[in-house]
Design an enzyme around this catalytic site. Structure first.
Site: not given
Ligand code: CAA
Length: 258
Positions: A108, A111, A131
């Site tokens: 997102g 996006e 995704e």
């Molecule tokens: N949703 C909810 N929480 C999220 C998040 C997300 N997309 N991305 C990061 N966070 C949160 C983590 O859960 C974490 O929270 P806590 O400290 O409470 O555990 C905090 O943010 C810090 O994140 P990380 O500890 O994971 O940080 P990192 O440096 O180890 O990694 C990252 C960074 C690579 C960005 C990793 O956080 C990650 O992969 N995030 C998810 C990315 C993702 O897959 N995004 C797509 C979501 S699906 C979508 O967006 C659908 C759509 O089109 C509408």
């Protein structure tokens, strides 16, 4: 507003997604606040809007995975519609928008950036649509806007593989228009926004509308869209002042937005 802030400096607005503890992830509250803040933008005063995320680590790390985890089919569709409606409102905001992307712009977040007119990013920026690795498709317009921005072949490669793209590649494929050191990014975004804000506001808006609406039409209809908007500019004070100043070899008056 808890998670979305709006400030203004001169003719430039800065909208900030501010949920840094979750890397600015978009839950439904953030999206609803974004909707309200977009409605509150003063289009008479603000001539260009910068969209950014709080902190240097992430622009927006995606939709909130914790919140999406338990959704049913119907709830998933409704969540997609919520995001799509708001991102479309951003995309069709009458004034130009510039995404200033520092750090992660995933799912997102990518996006959201693609819903802006122009994207500038930091050298540390990472883009991607992860995704399919989470068992879903992009849900806030990623399949559509990425294909239109960088072409269907490149977009499908990124969408099918969920591969992350760093700033230099994002620049080379046209996903962003400029890459800057972290500490310089906002200054460059402001400079660009101020330059845009310095031009005739009604003409700038008409250009945005001509490009956006024209891209949805075939060329015969598209040039008519341009003709109508071109013609409408001749009813403005700004056109009369600016062209009068040129012909009379004098300094133009500042643009008055009418
Ligand atoms: N949703 C909810 N929480 C999220 C998040 C997300 N997309 N991305 C990061 N966070 C949160 C983590 O859960 C974490 O929270 P806590 O400290 O409470 O555990 C905090 O943010 C810090 O994140 P990380 O500890 O994971 O940080 P990192 O440096 O180890 O990694 C990252 C960074 C690579 C960005 C990793 O956080 C990650 O992969 N995030 C998810 C990315 C993702 O897959 N995004 C797509 C979501 S699906 C979508 O967006 C659908 C759509 O089109 C509408």
């Amino acid at each position: 507003m808890e998670y979305v802030k709006l400030s203004a400096e001169g003719g430039v607005g800065i909208l900030t997604i501010a949920r840094p503890a979750a890397l600015n992830a978009l839950n439904d509250q953030v999206i609803r606040e974004l909707d309200q803040v977009l409605d509150s933008v003063d289009l008479q005063q603000i001539r260009c809007l910068i969209v950014t995320g709080e902190g240097e680590k992430a622009f927006v790390a995606g939709a909130d995975i914790g919140q999406m985890r338990g959704l049913t089919k119907e709830q998933g569709e409704a969540f997609g519609k919520l995001g799509n409606d708001v991102f479309r409102k951003l995309e069709t905001l009458p004034i130009p928008t510039v995404a200033a992307v520092c750090g992660f712009a995933l799912g997102g977040g990518c996006e959201l950036a693609m819903s802006c007119d122009i994207r500038l990013c930091s050298e540390t920026a990472v883009f991607g649509q992860p995704e399919v690795g989470l068992g879903i498709t992009p849900g806030f317009g990623g399949t559509q806007r990425m294909a239109r921005l960088i072409g269907p072949g490149r977009a499908k490669e990124l969408l099918y593989t969920a591969r992350k793209v760093k700033a230099p590649e994002a620049l080379s494929i046209g996903l962003v228009q400029g890459v800057y050191p972290v500490e310089q990014l906002m200054e460059e975004a402001r400079k660009l926004a101020q330059r845009i804000a310095g031009n005739a506001p009604i003409a700038v808006r008409a250009v945005k509308k001509a490009v956006n609406d024209g891209l949805q039409a075939d060329m015969d209809q598209a040039i008519v869209i341009e003709e109508k908007l071109f013609g409408s500019c001749f009813e403005t004070q700004d056109q009369k002042n600016a062209m009068g100043a040129f012909v009379e070899k004098r300094k133009p008056e500042p643009f008055v937005n009418c």
